[in-house]
Structures are given as structure tokens and as C-alpha cells.
Design a protein around this motif. Structure first.
Motif, PDB file in Angstrom:
ATOM      1  N   LEU A   7       6.702  -9.314   4.427  1.00 42.41           N
ATOM      2  CA  LEU A   7       7.224 -10.041   3.274  1.00 42.41           C
ATOM      3  C   LEU A   7       8.663  -9.652   2.969  1.00 42.41           C
ATOM      4  O   LEU A   7       9.529 -10.502   2.747  1.00 42.41           O
ATOM      5  N   LEU A  16      10.831 -11.775  -4.301  1.00 44.96           N
ATOM      6  CA  LEU A  16       9.413 -11.431  -4.217  1.00 44.96           C
ATOM      7  C   LEU A  16       8.925 -10.848  -5.542  1.00 44.96           C
ATOM      8  O   LEU A  16       9.554  -9.951  -6.095  1.00 44.96           O
ATOM      9  N   ASP A  20       3.258 -12.254  -5.829  1.00 50.69           N
ATOM     10  CA  ASP A  20       3.358 -12.730  -4.442  1.00 50.69           C
ATOM     11  C   ASP A  20       2.784 -11.701  -3.476  1.00 50.69           C
ATOM     12  O   ASP A  20       2.022 -12.034  -2.558  1.00 50.69           O
ATOM     13  N   HIS A  24      -0.571 -12.229  -1.037  1.00 49.32           N
ATOM     14  CA  HIS A  24      -0.527 -12.151   0.422  1.00 49.32           C
ATOM     15  C   HIS A  24      -1.365 -10.994   0.954  1.00 49.32           C
ATOM     16  O   HIS A  24      -1.925 -11.069   2.051  1.00 49.32           O
TER      17      HIS A  24
END
Length: 233
Positions: A7, A16, A20, A24
Motif C-alpha cells: 500500500l 492512505l 484503507d 486491505h
């Protein structure tokens, strides 16, 4: 942690959110806060873990002869970059902008790698200033070359399994290097070792107390540079 590496490699730090990251990773946001306190704490933990893995991979097998250890160090470094591309980019580029703490971590890994190379080449980790500067310059070139190399991995298509061209498509080269394309890890490692040997020769000219390993010793010999490195896959 693997999710976080990817990420932060693909998305800017500010873009980010913890939501988030939790989505994920498939975990509750509160669990991330429990272990890392903040997004920054999570990010720094990722960088530190990545650095530890890189140093361990590059500096392993200390019982080998010095010259062979240098060669394994280069191969281990490339092996890590090849298999952990996102983490490698984070380490080398310093992560979030000019984050002083992340840059300090990056500088620490550079110092450790230079010391590892020095120990392999000279049998000791301490270096005179000129020799250290020369090896830092070589390592900086290695970082740039490696970033370019991993950026193009997988770009070449082919009919072989996994999309990688087979030997016939590569012009029949027995070492598997891509003909007219990007080198494989063994060939790139050989290139970097030769560049290192040239750097060590120049160091000897300026710092006689740091003699370059003999050209016939291990990976510093002309013919041995392109021999396959074993032990990593």
C-alpha cells in the motif's frame, strides 16, 4: 505488514488512511492502533522490518571466504529487491518525502551494507574516509541500477509458463539472460561485482593500506564474475 508494504509503495503516505489499511489487511482498525499506536508508527515498523530483512539477506553466510562473501552479499541484495520490490523501493527512496526518521533508517542500512562489503573485501569493517566514500558511491549506483531493474521485471512477455520467454526466445543463451533485454539476477550481479572490483582497484590507488583482492581470488577474477551464484533462488 506485507499489505502495508504494498500500500505504501503504491499510494502516497498522506493519501492512505487507517481505514484503507485496515480494509486491505482484513482487520479491525482498532487492532492496528493497538499494536502500532498511529499510522506513522505502522509505517515506521514496516520500514524497519524491511531493512532488517534486507540486511539479513545481504549479510548472511559469514563463514564463507571473504571474496565469496562479497559476491553472496551482492546476490542476496538483488534477491531481496527482486522478491520484495515494494519494500525495496521504500527503503532506498526514503519513503515519505524527506521524513528525517525514515531517512535515518535508510542511512543506517547503507552504512551496514558498506561495512559488510568492507569486511568481505578487506577482512575488517572500518574504513578510511576516502575508501568509505568510494564504496558509498558504488552502493548509490547499485541502488539506482536495482531500482531500474526491478521496475522492468516482468515487462518481457513470452510463450513459456508464467509469461517468461523460454530459452529459444532468448536466442538460446544457456544462462537465461534476456537477449537484447533486461539481465537476469545472475548477470546483473556479475555486472555489479565487476564494478565493485573496479572501485576496489581505485581505492587501492588512493589508499594503499586498502589493497584490492587479487584478480584471481573468487568472484573478483575475470572468468569467475559471470559464474552462476548458488544458494539463492
Amino acid at each position: 505488514m506485507a499489505t502495508g508494504r504494498k500500500l505504501f509503495a503504491d499510494t502516497s503516505y498522506d493519501a492512505l488512511s487507517m481505514d484503507d489499511i485496515a480494509k486491505h489487511a482484513g482487520v479491525a482498525k482498532g487492532l492496528i492502533y493497538y499494536y502500532f499506536k498511529s499510522k506513522r508508527g505502522y509505517y515506521l515498523a514496516i520500514v524497519e522490518e524491511s531493512v532488517a530483512e534486507l540486511v539479513a539477506r545481504a549479510g548472511g553466510e559469514t563463514d564463507l571466504p571473504n571474496a565469496e562473501r562479497v559476491r553472496r552479499t551482492v546476490d542476496g541484495y538483488l534477491h531481496y529487491a527482486e522478491h520484495h520490490r515494494a519494500a525495496y523501493r521504500t527503503i532506498v527512496t526514503g519513503g515519505v518525502g524527506s521524513d528525517a526518521e525514515v531517512l535515518a533508517i535508510r542511512d543506517a542500512v547503507r552504512e551496514e551494507l558498506v561495512a559488510t562489503i568492507a569486511e568481505g573485501a578487506y577482512g575488517h569493517r572500518s574504513l578510511p574516509p576516502v575508501a568509505r566514500l568510494a564504496l558509498v558511491g558504488w552502493l548509490s549506483a547499485v541502488e539506482g541500477i536495482t531500482l531500474e531493474w526491478i521496475g522492468g521485471l516482468g515487462d518481457v512477455g513470452g510463450s513459456a509458463a508464467g509469461g517468461r520467454p523460454d530459452r529459444a526466445e532468448l536466442g538460446g543463451r544457456p544462462d537465461g539472460a534476456e537477449l537484447g533485454g533486461r539481465p537476469d539476477r545472475a548477470e546483473l550481479g556479475a555486472l555489479l561485482v565487476r564494478q565493485l572490483r573496479a572501485t576496489l582497484t581505485v581505492i587501492e590507488e588512493f589508499v594503499p593500506e586498502c589493497p584490492a583482492p587479487p584478480a584471481t581470488e573468487g568472484p573478483f577474477g575475470q572468468r569467475d564474475d559471470l559464474a552462476p551464484v548458488t544458494g539463492s533462488s
